[in-house]
Enzyme design. Structure first.
Site, PDB file in Angstrom:
ATOM      1  CG  HIS A   1      -7.788 121.338 -15.822  1.00 41.31           C
ATOM      2  ND1 HIS A   1      -8.212 121.234 -17.119  1.00 41.31           N
ATOM      3  CD2 HIS A   1      -8.903 121.516 -15.072  1.00 41.31           C
ATOM      4  CE1 HIS A   1      -9.541 121.369 -17.162  1.00 41.31           C
ATOM      5  NE2 HIS A   1      -9.974 121.529 -15.939  1.00 41.31           N
TER       6      HIS A   1
ATOM      7  CE  LYS B   1      -9.466 116.467  -6.954  1.00 42.95           C
ATOM      8  NZ  LYS B   1     -10.327 116.527  -8.144  1.00 42.95           N
TER       9      LYS B   1
END
Ligand code: SF4
Length: 166
Positions: free
Chosen positions: A97, A77
């Site tokens: 999310h 990420k």
């Protein structure tokens, strides 16, 4: 916050851990992050001669990502955030999310790991749409498809979502 406190990457690289941690205290886990930041900056300086990632823009996305993943504490990420937001490369960061919404929508299997999710979702999103996909999935996860009590009754994706509660 860091740059406004210290003024340059070089100053941060030589600052005491406690001072770096204090400057980033609002984000939580500040001591762990401070140790990593200092290690990363020093590693970049040791390898490149100065503290800059500008040279990554000359590499293709996979080479640039390999470099970033070798830095201490940098995962998929974080590497993709640097590549997408700082270098404009179409690499998709998958946050909590996106991970949740993608599973609910059936874009990835519910047992998929976060590392595998990066690979599988990257394959499904055309390079020109990676940025928008990232932004919209996070927005959707924050505002509608909450971790608890997703608001399926007002979700524009409910007709196509296998997890819809309507
Ligand atoms: S229908 Fe419900 S579970 Fe599916 S994406 Fe929308 S809010 Fe999330």
């Amino acid at each position: 916050m860091l740059m406004s406190t210290f003024g340059s990457w070089e100053t941060i690289a030589s600052a005491p851990i406690q001072e770096i941690a204090y400057a980033i205290r609002v984000g939580g886990l500040s001591r762990i992050k401070a140790v990593r930041i200092k290690k990363i900056l020093n590693q970049i300086r040791d390898k490149q001669g100065d503290i800059s990632l500008d040279f990554l823009s000359l590499l293709d996305a996979s080479e640039a990502k390999d470099y970033l993943l070798r830095l201490p504490g940098v995962g998929e990420k974080t590497a993709n955030c640097v590549l997408l937001f700082s270098l404009g490369k179409p690499c998709l960061p998958v946050d909590t999310h996106i991970f949740r919404v993608a599973k609910r929508l059936g874009l990835i299997d519910t047992r998929t790991s976060i590392k595998e999710a990066h690979r599988l979702l990257q394959q499904q999103v055309p390079p020109s749409e990676v940025y928008q996909f990232h932004i919209h999935m996070i927005e959707h996860g924050r505002k509608v498809c909450h971790a608890r009590n997703p608001e399926c009754d007002r979700c524009i994706l409910s007709n196509d979502c296998p997890s819809a509660l309507v």
